[in-house]
Design an enzyme around this catalytic site. Structure first.
Site, PDB file in Angstrom:
ATOM      1  N   GLY A 270       0.830  -1.195   0.000  1.00 55.57           N
ATOM      2  CA  GLY A 270       0.000   0.000   0.000  1.00 55.57           C
ATOM      3  C   GLY A 270       0.865   1.245   0.000  1.00 55.57           C
ATOM      4  O   GLY A 270       0.615   2.209  -0.717  1.00 55.57           O
ATOM      5  N   ALA A 271       1.923   1.203   0.834  1.00 56.29           N
ATOM      6  CA  ALA A 271       2.866   2.313   0.924  1.00 56.29           C
ATOM      7  C   ALA A 271       4.112   1.803   1.651  1.00 56.29           C
ATOM      8  O   ALA A 271       4.096   0.729   2.251  1.00 56.29           O
ATOM      9  CB  ALA A 271       2.251   3.497   1.669  1.00 56.29           C
ATOM     10  N   MET A 272       5.189   2.591   1.591  1.00 57.47           N
ATOM     11  CA  MET A 272       6.446   2.195   2.236  1.00 57.47           C
ATOM     12  C   MET A 272       7.117   3.412   2.844  1.00 57.47           C
ATOM     13  O   MET A 272       7.273   4.440   2.188  1.00 57.47           O
ATOM     14  CB  MET A 272       7.377   1.528   1.205  1.00 57.47           C
ATOM     15  CG  MET A 272       8.728   1.145   1.758  1.00 57.47           C
ATOM     16  SD  MET A 272       8.590  -0.041   3.119  1.00 57.47           S
ATOM     17  CE  MET A 272      10.051   0.381   4.063  1.00 57.47           C
ATOM     18  N   GLU A 273       7.558   3.250   4.104  1.00 61.76           N
ATOM     19  CA  GLU A 273       8.001   4.370   4.926  1.00 61.76           C
ATOM     20  C   GLU A 273       9.447   4.792   4.709  1.00 61.76           C
ATOM     21  O   GLU A 273      10.118   5.249   5.638  1.00 61.76           O
ATOM     22  CB  GLU A 273       7.808   4.016   6.406  1.00 61.76           C
ATOM     23  CG  GLU A 273       8.709   2.889   6.936  1.00 61.76           C
ATOM     24  CD  GLU A 273       8.066   1.520   6.904  1.00 61.76           C
ATOM     25  OE1 GLU A 273       8.513   0.635   7.655  1.00 61.76           O
ATOM     26  OE2 GLU A 273       7.115   1.332   6.127  1.00 61.76           O
ATOM     27  N   ASN A 274       9.970   4.695   3.484  1.00 62.67           N
ATOM     28  CA  ASN A 274      11.349   5.133   3.235  1.00 62.67           C
ATOM     29  C   ASN A 274      11.564   6.517   3.840  1.00 62.67           C
ATOM     30  O   ASN A 274      10.770   7.433   3.621  1.00 62.67           O
ATOM     31  CB  ASN A 274      11.629   5.193   1.732  1.00 62.67           C
ATOM     32  CG  ASN A 274      11.130   3.965   1.009  1.00 62.67           C
ATOM     33  OD1 ASN A 274      11.545   2.850   1.287  1.00 62.67           O
ATOM     34  ND2 ASN A 274      10.212   4.171   0.075  1.00 62.67           N
ATOM     35  N   HIS A 306       0.025   6.402   8.986  1.00 62.99           N
ATOM     36  CA  HIS A 306       0.790   5.175   9.262  1.00 62.99           C
ATOM     37  C   HIS A 306       2.251   5.366   8.856  1.00 62.99           C
ATOM     38  O   HIS A 306       3.168   5.068   9.637  1.00 62.99           O
ATOM     39  CB  HIS A 306       0.164   4.013   8.479  1.00 62.99           C
ATOM     40  CG  HIS A 306       0.828   2.697   8.696  1.00 62.99           C
ATOM     41  ND1 HIS A 306       0.260   1.696   9.469  1.00 62.99           N
ATOM     42  CD2 HIS A 306       2.010   2.185   8.253  1.00 62.99           C
ATOM     43  CE1 HIS A 306       1.076   0.650   9.491  1.00 62.99           C
ATOM     44  NE2 HIS A 306       2.133   0.924   8.744  1.00 62.99           N
ATOM     45  N   GLU A 307       2.460   5.863   7.646  1.00 65.10           N
ATOM     46  CA  GLU A 307       3.842   5.983   7.151  1.00 65.10           C
ATOM     47  C   GLU A 307       4.603   7.091   7.881  1.00 65.10           C
ATOM     48  O   GLU A 307       5.792   6.940   8.177  1.00 65.10           O
ATOM     49  CB  GLU A 307       3.837   6.249   5.643  1.00 65.10           C
ATOM     50  CG  GLU A 307       3.100   5.209   4.814  1.00 65.10           C
ATOM     51  CD  GLU A 307       3.523   3.782   5.115  1.00 65.10           C
ATOM     52  OE1 GLU A 307       4.694   3.541   5.435  1.00 65.10           O
ATOM     53  OE2 GLU A 307       2.657   2.888   5.045  1.00 65.10           O
ATOM     54  N   HIS A 310       6.043   6.009  11.148  1.00 63.95           N
ATOM     55  CA  HIS A 310       7.293   5.251  11.020  1.00 63.95           C
ATOM     56  C   HIS A 310       8.529   6.151  10.965  1.00 63.95           C
ATOM     57  O   HIS A 310       9.651   5.665  11.173  1.00 63.95           O
ATOM     58  CB  HIS A 310       7.271   4.420   9.738  1.00 63.95           C
ATOM     59  CG  HIS A 310       6.547   3.115   9.860  1.00 63.95           C
ATOM     60  ND1 HIS A 310       6.827   2.190  10.843  1.00 63.95           N
ATOM     61  CD2 HIS A 310       5.586   2.557   9.072  1.00 63.95           C
ATOM     62  CE1 HIS A 310       6.054   1.129  10.669  1.00 63.95           C
ATOM     63  NE2 HIS A 310       5.284   1.325   9.610  1.00 63.95           N
ATOM     64  N   GLU A 329       5.151  -2.494  12.837  1.00 67.09           N
ATOM     65  CA  GLU A 329       3.901  -2.350  12.100  1.00 67.09           C
ATOM     66  C   GLU A 329       2.682  -2.266  13.016  1.00 67.09           C
ATOM     67  O   GLU A 329       1.705  -1.592  12.700  1.00 67.09           O
ATOM     68  CB  GLU A 329       3.742  -3.503  11.110  1.00 67.09           C
ATOM     69  CG  GLU A 329       4.832  -3.550  10.041  1.00 67.09           C
ATOM     70  CD  GLU A 329       4.883  -2.284   9.179  1.00 67.09           C
ATOM     71  OE1 GLU A 329       3.956  -1.449   9.261  1.00 67.09           O
ATOM     72  OE2 GLU A 329       5.862  -2.129   8.432  1.00 67.09           O
TER      73      GLU A 329
END
EC number: 3.4.11.-
Length: 875
Positions: A270-274, A306-307, A310, A329
């Site tokens: 869905g998404a990624m917290e880079n 959410h991201e 992080h 998570e």
């Protein structure tokens, strides 16, 4: 001659040309490292990279840094593909505390496999365009460059990208120089010390919008037409407030000068917290007023929250190894509701964690094939084992138990513990014995939480109001587990003092002090007890028969005496207690009778979620007709309520939850065959087909599309397919993609299944979910199952590289299984593919077998009673 060209040969030739195009990445890597223990062996992660042989005759070159001493020469170098290592055997030993530098030059394929450094393709103004982007988590950084690819092995990264003129390059840090002649060269500022899985670099010709909040530059990147259409504005407006909220929540300034967020046409998660460059699916970041529903808007707000959570919890403070992924998570999945509430305070979104996470994960955690939140390090080693941890247990159970912890500690104490910059630090876990309300805890927080973290499953707490006794038992199973359980409760509508029944040494409670503690639960007359207020505790609740009857009577007479979240809880607990054979199934069904008078979203959604199981079990049996008749009777008043509230469907309800419940009303009314609803859906859809103008309200499009296509034939399906292929808005395309699976025509569904193997029609990121959509259709169930079995080797080879999770696919196509024949097919599928394997879906295969066995038994024990109940109540 042209007139004699064989069209078949022409197509084959074109296909061969297409296959021959290979996109290549090339790079150079220099790794500085300090030796902590003498060794003559270097192991550095590497996967699917080809190395240039250097002038020393090996795949790498080793030198010392800041030392006159020479580094040992390389004796032998090779790639160990099974363990994904570049192995360097040395002629001498590396010296302790000495700093060395390892240089490599490599190439790889810029594949479309959605992992590591990969390519995403899309069409814009008739031209194919390519984005080169990354997804490193959990173990694909090694596919982009050689690295020590473990979360605890943090490093600083200096990134330089060479890319075509006319494109822009992004990475975690700001770009500090840009120059070049034949190609553009972009150099980025050094990253903070961080894990490899958080690294990101992207080359595209996207557009962006930006804003500055304090000292932080916020930018939203997407395809230029999407940016020009204003689809990034909602994300930009909400990112700043959420970012400031988390700065306050963590009592820590955001540590980077920028926060870039980019919407990608192809993205598996869905998404990624880079850190500093968060990547999203387009549907998770882009909002369009005309096409996006209320649910789409909420998803964007919660995923951004959410991201961004992080950025501190995960990126600044990081888990040592993947066995504790739940902390990463689970925490973000809890506080995303807090961040979204900050962005949209009128939505009351914090309550929805009960439906979205607590109730959702109960179903998984009740299985024998579940797992504890925290595993042993040695049990989680291979990439597919790591990928399997990205499941409902880590996310939703993690969120649920952390919410429970926050509640019994109080949020003030909980956040105080977070601000020490370490995961639930020892000062909190070991020493706290009271919360800020002065309530005494029965044990240290560490010991309390260990019962929830180190044990799989959860308890069902049973309250016998005839004696006041409270007992607990592992839900569904019966091993020697015990939890330390916080109970918030009310008696006949009045909140009572919370209790910890475990403060007594054994269950049931029999000592004098225990009897004093819970004697108030001993009721008489019309009094009733309701436990686990607002479902803050991660457990189910059962009662004696008399208390159940009084609760049902209260629901029937005046349901508002019971809080809305607990009305949803009573329904969900009852249905699941019935599936566990703890209470009769007809008692669970009786919790839905009062809904004919309820207009609140959460109880209705809870009931529909549970009745989905009844559809799965009975939509191929004689139970289906009476069940449809009963549910049509129950939902008709709700349908008419929203018809009146919206002035014959011309207005949108004001409340966030009301908008959701309007969707419930139309969805169930049409599903159960209410003629007025079906006519409404078909009329809206036909008007769109006839005029080319789509007047269907955005909130209702998913359910209207599905019902119109289900009632229609090839004409409606082809129209929707064309609309899907021509959609320029990802959210709209997603709704149409799901609706195409609603057809009742087997030949269309088979055709649709074949499309999932063609990434020019169905993107790779959407292939498995499309198959699951088709399997969710009773007509498509067997078609999807046959398709997956026949194509498993191909599916696994295409999507089995570690970036994909097969759990949803395997669970989705087997969810309806409830016969001995289907069970044997499932076991045969497992046996036939033992050599090919199931990757991250291995656990899902065992869960499906377990679930099928339970379904068979449940139908044998309940079918006749359920049929009789629906026959009676439908009249």
């Amino acid at each position: 001659m042209v007139s004699n060209r064989n069209p078949l040969l022409s197509r084959i030739f074109s296909l061969l040309i297409k296959i021959a195009i290979i996109y290549v990445l090339s790079g150079e890597s220099t790794v500085d490292f300090v030796v902590i223990e003498e060794t003559d062996l270097i192991l550095i992660h590497s996967n699917k990279l080809n190395y240039t042989q250097l002038d020393n005759g090996h795949l790498a070159k080793l030198t010392t840094v800041n030392s006159r001493a020479e580094a040992p020469t390389i004796k032998k170098s090779w790639l160990q593909t099974t363990t994904q290592y570049l192995v360097l055997e040395l002629n001498g030993k590396l010296k302790k505390d000495q700093k060395y530098q390892l240089y490599t030059s490599f190439t790889g394929e810029l594949a479309d496999d959605l992992g590591g450094f990969y390519r995403s393709e899309y069409m814009e103004d008739g031209e194919k365009k390519i984005v080169a982007t990354t997804q490193m988590q959990p173990t694909d950084a090694r596919k982009s460059f050689p690295c020590f690819d473990e979360p605890a092995m943090k490093a600083v990264f200096d990134i330089t990208l060479l890319h075509d003129h006319g494109t822009i390059a992004l990475s975690n840090g700001n770009n500090i120089t840009m120059n070049g002649h034949s190609v553009q060269k972009t150099v980025f500022e050094q990253t903070p010390k961080m894990s490899t899985y958080l690294l990101a670099f992207i080359v595209s010709d996207f557009g962006y919008i930006n804003n500055t909040i304090g000292d932080v530059m916020i930018r939203i990147f997407a395809r230029k037409p999407a940016i020009d259409a204003g689809q990034g504005q909602y994300a930009l407006n909400k990112t700043g407030p959420i970012l400031k909220f988390f700065e306050s929540y963590y009592n820590s300034t955001y540590p980077l000068p920028k926060s870039d967020q980019i919407a990608l046409p192809d993205f598996n998660a869905g998404a990624m917290e880079n850190w500093g460059l968060i990547t999203y699916r387009e549907t998770a970041l882009l909002y369009d007023e005309e096409f996006s529903s209320n649910a789409n808007k909420e998803r964007i707000a919660t995923i951004i929250a959410h991201e961004l959570a992080h950025m501190w919890f995960g990126n600044l403070v990081t888990l040592r190894w993947w066995n504790d992924l739940w902390l990463n998570e689970g925490f973000a999945s809890y506080v995303e509701y807090l961040g979204a509430h900050e962005a949209e305070p009128d939505w009351n979104v914090k309550d929805l964690i009960v439906l979205n996470d607590v109730h959702r994960v109960f179903a998984v955690d009740a299985l024998a094939s579940s797992h504890p939140l925290s595993s042993k390090e040695e049990d989680i080693q291979r990439p597919e084992q790591i990928s399997e941890l990205f499941d409902a247990i880590s996310y939703s159970k993690g969120a649920s138990v952390l919410r429970m912890l926050s509640d019994f500690l109080t949020e003030d104490v909980f956040t105080m513990g977070l601000r020490v910059r370490t995961y639930l630090p020892a000062t909190v876990l070991q020493s706290l014995a009271v919360n800020t309300n002065g309530t005494e805890l029965p044990d240290s927080v560490k010991n309390i939480m260990n019962t929830w973290v180190l044990q799989m499953g959860f308890p069902v707490v049973t309250i016998d109001t005839t004696t006041g006794a409270v007992s607990q038992k592992h839900f569904l199973l019966d091993p020697d587990y015990e939890w330390i359980v916080p109970i918030k409760w009310m008696k006949t509508g009045q909140k009572e003092t919370p209790i910890w029944p475990n403060e007594c040494s054994t269950f049931p409670l029999s000592s004098p002090s225990c009897v004093d503690t819970i004697s108030a639960m001993n009721t008489s007359g019309l009094d009733w007890v309701l436990a686990n207020l607002d479902v803050v505790g991660y457990y189910r609740v059962n009662y004696d028969e008399g208390n159940w009857e009084r609760l049902l009577q209260t629901l029937s007479n005046n349901h508002t005496l019971i809080p809305v979240i607990n009305r949803a809880q009573l329904v969900d607990d009852a249905f699941n207690l019935a599936r566990a054979k703890i209470i009769p199934t007809v008692l669970a069904l009786s919790t839905t009778k009062y809904l004919i008078n309820d207009r609140d979203y959460m109880p209705w959604k809870s009931a529909l979620n549970n009745l989905d199981f009844f559809y799965l079990m009975f939509d191929r049996t004689e139970v289906y007709g009476p069940m449809q008749d009963y549910l049509k009777k129950q939902v008709t008043p709700l349908f008419k309520y929203y018809k009146e509230l919206t002035h014959n469907w011309t207005k949108v309800p004001n409340g966030h939850m009301d908008q959701y419940n309007q969707v419930n009303a139309i969805s169930l009314a049409c599903r159960t065959g209410l003629e007025e609803c079906q006519t409404l859906a078909q009329t809206w859809f036909k008007e769109w087909m006839d005029t080319g103008k789509n007047q269907i309200p955005s909130n209702l499009r998913s359910t209207v599309y599905c019902n119109a296509i289900a009632a229609g034939g090839a004409k409606e399906w082809e129209f929707a397919l064309s609309a899907f292929q021509n959609a320029t808005i990802a959210i709209e395309a997603d709704k149409l993609r799901a609706a195409l699976a609603c057809s009742k025509q087997p030949w269309l569904l088979n055709r649709y299944l074949e499309y999932t193997l063609n990434p020019d029609i169905i993107r790779k990121q959407d292939a498995t979910s499309t198959i699951v959509y088709i399997a969710g259709n009773v007509i498509g169930q067997s078609l999807a199952w046959d398709f997956v079995r026949a194509q498993w080797s191909y599916i696994f080879s295409q999507y089995g590289g570690g970036s994909f999770s097969f759990s949803n696919l395997i669970n989705g196509v087997t969810e309806r299984f409830s016969t001995e024949f289907e069970l044997q097919q499932l076991k045969q599928f497992k046996a036939d593919n033992s050599e090919v394997g199931f990757g991250s879906g291995t656990l899902a295969v065992d869960q499906s077998i377990e679930r099928t066995i339970a379904n068979i038994k449940w139908i044998e024990e309940n079918k006749n009673n359920v049929l009789a109940w629906f026959d009676k109540e439908a009249k």
